[in-house]
Design a protein around this motif. Structure first.
Motif, PDB file in Angstrom:
ATOM      1  N   ALA A   1      -9.156 -15.091 -39.324  1.00  0.00           N
ATOM      2  CA  ALA A   1      -9.656 -16.357 -38.790  1.00  0.00           C
ATOM      3  C   ALA A   1     -10.707 -16.105 -37.711  1.00  0.00           C
ATOM      4  N   ALA A   2     -10.436 -15.130 -36.834  1.00  0.00           N
ATOM      5  CA  ALA A   2     -11.379 -14.810 -35.757  1.00  0.00           C
ATOM      6  C   ALA A   2     -12.714 -14.323 -36.310  1.00  0.00           C
ATOM      7  N   LEU A   3     -12.664 -13.431 -37.288  1.00  0.00           N
ATOM      8  CA  LEU A   3     -13.901 -12.906 -37.883  1.00  0.00           C
ATOM      9  C   LEU A   3     -14.733 -14.015 -38.515  1.00  0.00           C
ATOM     10  N   ASN A   4     -14.067 -14.951 -39.195  1.00  0.00           N
ATOM     11  CA  ASN A   4     -14.810 -16.007 -39.882  1.00  0.00           C
ATOM     12  C   ASN A   4     -15.293 -17.095 -38.930  1.00  0.00           C
ATOM     13  N   ALA A   5     -14.534 -17.365 -37.868  1.00  0.00           N
ATOM     14  CA  ALA A   5     -15.026 -18.307 -36.855  1.00  0.00           C
ATOM     15  C   ALA A   5     -16.234 -17.719 -36.141  1.00  0.00           C
ATOM     16  N   HIS A   6     -16.156 -16.436 -35.847  1.00  0.00           N
ATOM     17  CA  HIS A   6     -17.275 -15.726 -35.207  1.00  0.00           C
ATOM     18  C   HIS A   6     -18.506 -15.735 -36.121  1.00  0.00           C
TER      19      HIS A   6
ATOM     20  N   LYS B 125     -17.860 -19.115 -30.360  1.00  0.00           N
ATOM     21  CA  LYS B 125     -17.427 -18.142 -29.364  1.00  0.00           C
ATOM     22  C   LYS B 125     -15.911 -18.015 -29.518  1.00  0.00           C
ATOM     23  N   VAL B 126     -15.436 -16.831 -29.842  1.00  0.00           N
ATOM     24  CA  VAL B 126     -14.031 -16.652 -30.214  1.00  0.00           C
ATOM     25  C   VAL B 126     -13.301 -15.784 -29.196  1.00  0.00           C
ATOM     26  N   ILE B 127     -12.103 -16.242 -28.819  1.00  0.00           N
ATOM     27  CA  ILE B 127     -11.178 -15.436 -28.027  1.00  0.00           C
ATOM     28  C   ILE B 127      -9.861 -15.350 -28.796  1.00  0.00           C
ATOM     29  N   VAL B 128      -9.346 -14.140 -28.966  1.00  0.00           N
ATOM     30  CA  VAL B 128      -8.049 -13.928 -29.605  1.00  0.00           C
ATOM     31  C   VAL B 128      -7.025 -13.633 -28.510  1.00  0.00           C
TER      32      VAL B 128
ATOM     33  N   TYR C 204       0.079  -6.344 -29.038  1.00  0.00           N
ATOM     34  CA  TYR C 204      -1.209  -5.746 -29.389  1.00  0.00           C
ATOM     35  C   TYR C 204      -1.404  -5.945 -30.892  1.00  0.00           C
ATOM     36  N   PRO C 205      -2.654  -6.085 -31.359  1.00  0.00           N
ATOM     37  CA  PRO C 205      -2.889  -6.360 -32.775  1.00  0.00           C
ATOM     38  C   PRO C 205      -2.185  -5.382 -33.720  1.00  0.00           C
ATOM     39  N   THR C 206      -2.209  -4.101 -33.398  1.00  0.00           N
ATOM     40  CA  THR C 206      -1.648  -3.116 -34.321  1.00  0.00           C
ATOM     41  C   THR C 206      -0.124  -3.132 -34.375  1.00  0.00           C
TER      42      THR C 206
ATOM     43  N   LEU D  39      -4.554  -4.320 -41.691  1.00  0.00           N
ATOM     44  CA  LEU D  39      -4.563  -4.740 -40.290  1.00  0.00           C
ATOM     45  C   LEU D  39      -5.494  -3.878 -39.439  1.00  0.00           C
ATOM     46  N   HIS D  40      -5.377  -2.559 -39.591  1.00  0.00           N
ATOM     47  CA  HIS D  40      -6.217  -1.659 -38.797  1.00  0.00           C
ATOM     48  C   HIS D  40      -7.704  -1.852 -39.123  1.00  0.00           C
ATOM     49  N   THR D  41      -7.990  -2.097 -40.393  1.00  0.00           N
ATOM     50  CA  THR D  41      -9.388  -2.314 -40.779  1.00  0.00           C
ATOM     51  C   THR D  41      -9.921  -3.603 -40.177  1.00  0.00           C
ATOM     52  N   LEU D  42      -9.122  -4.672 -40.209  1.00  0.00           N
ATOM     53  CA  LEU D  42      -9.537  -5.942 -39.621  1.00  0.00           C
ATOM     54  C   LEU D  42      -9.744  -5.805 -38.112  1.00  0.00           C
ATOM     55  N   TYR D  43      -8.847  -5.079 -37.468  1.00  0.00           N
ATOM     56  CA  TYR D  43      -8.957  -4.870 -36.024  1.00  0.00           C
ATOM     57  C   TYR D  43     -10.253  -4.125 -35.688  1.00  0.00           C
ATOM     58  N   ASP D  44     -10.552  -3.100 -36.477  1.00  0.00           N
ATOM     59  CA  ASP D  44     -11.807  -2.360 -36.283  1.00  0.00           C
ATOM     60  C   ASP D  44     -13.013  -3.275 -36.425  1.00  0.00           C
ATOM     61  N   ARG D  45     -12.966  -4.191 -37.399  1.00  0.00           N
ATOM     62  CA  ARG D  45     -14.090  -5.108 -37.607  1.00  0.00           C
ATOM     63  C   ARG D  45     -14.249  -6.058 -36.428  1.00  0.00           C
ATOM     64  N   CYS D  46     -13.134  -6.536 -35.891  1.00  0.00           N
ATOM     65  CA  CYS D  46     -13.201  -7.430 -34.727  1.00  0.00           C
ATOM     66  C   CYS D  46     -13.808  -6.714 -33.525  1.00  0.00           C
ATOM     67  N   LEU D  47     -13.403  -5.472 -33.321  1.00  0.00           N
ATOM     68  CA  LEU D  47     -13.962  -4.692 -32.214  1.00  0.00           C
ATOM     69  C   LEU D  47     -15.460  -4.465 -32.420  1.00  0.00           C
ATOM     70  N   ALA D  48     -15.836  -4.171 -33.651  1.00  0.00           N
ATOM     71  CA  ALA D  48     -17.252  -3.931 -33.952  1.00  0.00           C
ATOM     72  C   ALA D  48     -18.097  -5.190 -33.733  1.00  0.00           C
ATOM     73  N   GLU D  49     -17.491  -6.357 -33.974  1.00  0.00           N
ATOM     74  CA  GLU D  49     -18.216  -7.621 -33.802  1.00  0.00           C
ATOM     75  C   GLU D  49     -18.205  -8.098 -32.354  1.00  0.00           C
ATOM     76  N   GLY D  50     -17.479  -7.390 -31.484  1.00  0.00           N
ATOM     77  CA  GLY D  50     -17.433  -7.768 -30.077  1.00  0.00           C
ATOM     78  C   GLY D  50     -16.558  -8.966 -29.784  1.00  0.00           C
ATOM     79  N   ILE D  51     -15.609  -9.261 -30.661  1.00  0.00           N
ATOM     80  CA  ILE D  51     -14.699 -10.385 -30.440  1.00  0.00           C
ATOM     81  C   ILE D  51     -13.720 -10.038 -29.313  1.00  0.00           C
ATOM     82  N   GLU D  52     -13.598 -10.928 -28.349  1.00  0.00           N
ATOM     83  CA  GLU D  52     -12.734 -10.683 -27.188  1.00  0.00           C
ATOM     84  C   GLU D  52     -11.269 -10.851 -27.580  1.00  0.00           C
ATOM     85  N   ILE D  53     -10.455  -9.854 -27.276  1.00  0.00           N
ATOM     86  CA  ILE D  53      -9.020  -9.901 -27.573  1.00  0.00           C
ATOM     87  C   ILE D  53      -8.254  -9.714 -26.268  1.00  0.00           C
TER      88      ILE D  53
END
Length: 534
Positions: A17-22, A27-30, A35-37, A134-148
């Protein structure tokens, strides 16, 4: 901040959801309480369903048929069609962002057969599918700069009113690190906090974090819940620990045998049928085992490494040579926050996705392999819908005083007279639920447990926390979780009492047949009014 979306929960559903809203420009905050993992998605082992062109005997139509059959008449056909038609694209997207799926000799995504499926449809990554997604999605969120924001415990969804209609304006959370209440304002909020099967306490395959906080908070805010009585028991949890042994072990050809070594059921029947068959054997006084010895050491090492590791660690047996002792345990909750075809709740701006939501694709019994699929397909939908709503938001919000309200609630809890140990009550409730609100139920037992839940709720003022500190007060967090689970226990019980029939995961020994009168969804409003709606 304008055009902002808060996602509460950082499992697979929340991160998608965060990746697609972004991606949609928000502006997305998770916000997540751990922790995600560590989210429950990491425990999904078997695979994610998709009718790919790899398997000639499979099709999207067959995937739809399997899902509807498993749902026992309670799935929304349009939602199921959308889920299954979106599946190939969802898996291809995961493959494109780097999920390391197992491969065939032809380098195609490997697929295995799970219970209730006509064909080998579940795309997998050994027996770590959910973890690797899950780990792949988390990596993508970090790469996109989404605040967690980690270690924030959800307190409430904050709502305002526009012409007497509620809309969400933000969330209040407790920062576990310093014990301070924090208020976050947003134009829309996505709830992705997972399920509630931890009400069964030690009789659940789920993380201790699966306490249904998001569902309870949304319900208090005015959202409706539905199908809360439908709780899936996974047939194969380790006997002594309730740790999950994946359906992939049976999909690969594992047998279920009793104390005499006899196979007593179809191992690849839908989960509700297999769980009841195992429960019946246990009630006869038999032990039940999963036997994968015949699959061979090489296969187990390459395809089922996690299952072998768990059996050695928690049962002190080697499945290459030994039988695995198992029992059914609460695994997945089909019910949750009522959402529409856009993943929206009845509160404007509040969306829900994943196990905390009810998209009406699982009905009375979830088809194995559809949970990971649901969080990808509807996670995308929820994120896009929340971003669109936030972009067009034109209401006036008032967040003043919200921190004081939350601070006062925490202060009152810390002042409770700690005369009754809530941990003991939590254990007792788990025992009662497993015995009387589990695989088999009846009216008298359900009513007795409901009476006990109501009594515990009345005694909450006599329960409290012995730890009065602020920093990392796990005692306080666990009390708040217990309060949420009590709320959900009541909703489960009034729903189960109302449904006077047996359907899928809800089996009433005093009403053992399906009743067409109840071929509708059990909906509960904030006023505890139960209705049946299609």
């Amino acid at each position: 901040m304008k055009n902002s979306v808060i996602v509460v929960g950082a499992g697979g559903a929340g991160l998608v959801a965060a990746l697609n809203a972004h991606k949609s420009g928000a502006k997305v905050i998770v916000i997540t309480k751990e922790y995600p993992t560590r989210s429950q998605t990491s425990m999904a082992q078997g695979g994610i369903n998709a009718a790919l062109s790899n398997i000639e005997e499979d099709s999207i139509e067959l995937h739809v048929q399997n899902t509807l059959k498993s749902a026992h008449g309670l799935a929304n056909i349009d939602a199921v069609n959308f889920l299954c038609q979106s599946a190939p694209e969802a898996v291809m997207w995961l493959d494109s962002i780097g999920v390391p799926f197992s491969r065939t000799k032809e380098n195609k995504i490997a697929q295995r057969k799970l219970g209730g499926a006509y064909a080998a449809r579940a795309c997998y990554a050994q027996d770590y599918t959910g973890l690797k997604i899950l780990h792949t999605l988390y990596d993508r969120c970090l790469a996109e700069g989404i605040e967690i924001l980690n270690e924030r415990y959800l307190l409430e969804f904050i709502t305002c009113f526009d012409k007497d209609k509620p809309f969400v304006s933000g969330v209040s959370v407790l920062n576990k690190r310093d014990g301070e209440v924090e208020i976050y304002e947003a134009q829309s909020v996505v709830v992705a906090t997972g399920g509630y099967s931890r009400v069964f306490h030690n009789y659940s395959t789920n993380s201790v974090a699966s306490s249904g906080d998001g569902i309870a908070s949304a319900f208090r805010a005015g959202a409706r819940v539905s199908d809360m009585e439908f709780i899936q028991f996974h047939p194969t949890a380790l006997k002594n620990s309730s740790i999950l042994i994946s359906e992939s072990a049976r999909g690969a050809g594992g047998y279920l045998v009793n104390s005499m070594g006899d196979r007593f059921t179809n191992e690849l029947a839908p989960r509700d049928e297999v769980a009841r068959a195992i429960n019946d054997e246990i009630l006869k006084g038999n032990d039940v085992f999963l036997d994968i010895r015949h699959l061979g050491e090489e296969f187990i090492k390459n395809e089922l490494p996690q299952e072998a590791k768990l059996a050695k660690l928690y049962e002190n047996i080697d499945p290459v040579y030994d039988l695995i002792p198992i029992k059914p345990a609460a695994h997945y909750t089909m019910g949750g926050i009522e959402v529409d075809e856009n993943s929206s709740t009845c509160i404007d701006g509040l969306y829900a996705v994943g196990e905390c939501a009810n998209h009406k694709v699982h009905g009375a019994n979830r088809l194995g392999g559809n949970s990971l699929l649901e969080l990808i397909v509807f996670g995308k939908q929820a994120g896009e819908s929340a971003a669109k709503y936030a972009k067009n938001f034109d209401k006036t919000t008032d967040m003043s005083g919200q921190k004081n309200i939350a601070d006062e609630q925490i202060r009152e809890i810390k002042e409770h007279k700690n005369k009754i140990n809530f941990y003991a009550k939590q254990r007792e409730l788990g025992e009662l639920f497993y015995k009387y609100v589990g695989i088999k139920r009846d009216k008298l037992s359900l009513q007795n447990v409901l009476n006990e839940v109501i009594k515990i709720k009345k005694d909450l003022q006599k329960m409290g926390v012995s730890d009065k500190t602020k920093e990392y007060n796990t005692n306080l967090i666990e009390f708040l979780e217990f309060k949420n689970m009590l709320e959900l226990c009541e909703l489960i019980l009034i729903s189960a009492l109302s449904r006077q029939e047996s359907r899928g995961a809800h089996f009433r020994v005093d009403a053992p047949n399906i009743n067409e009168k109840f071929e509708a969804h059990t909906v509960v409003s904030k006023e505890r009014v139960v209705s049946y709606e299609n």
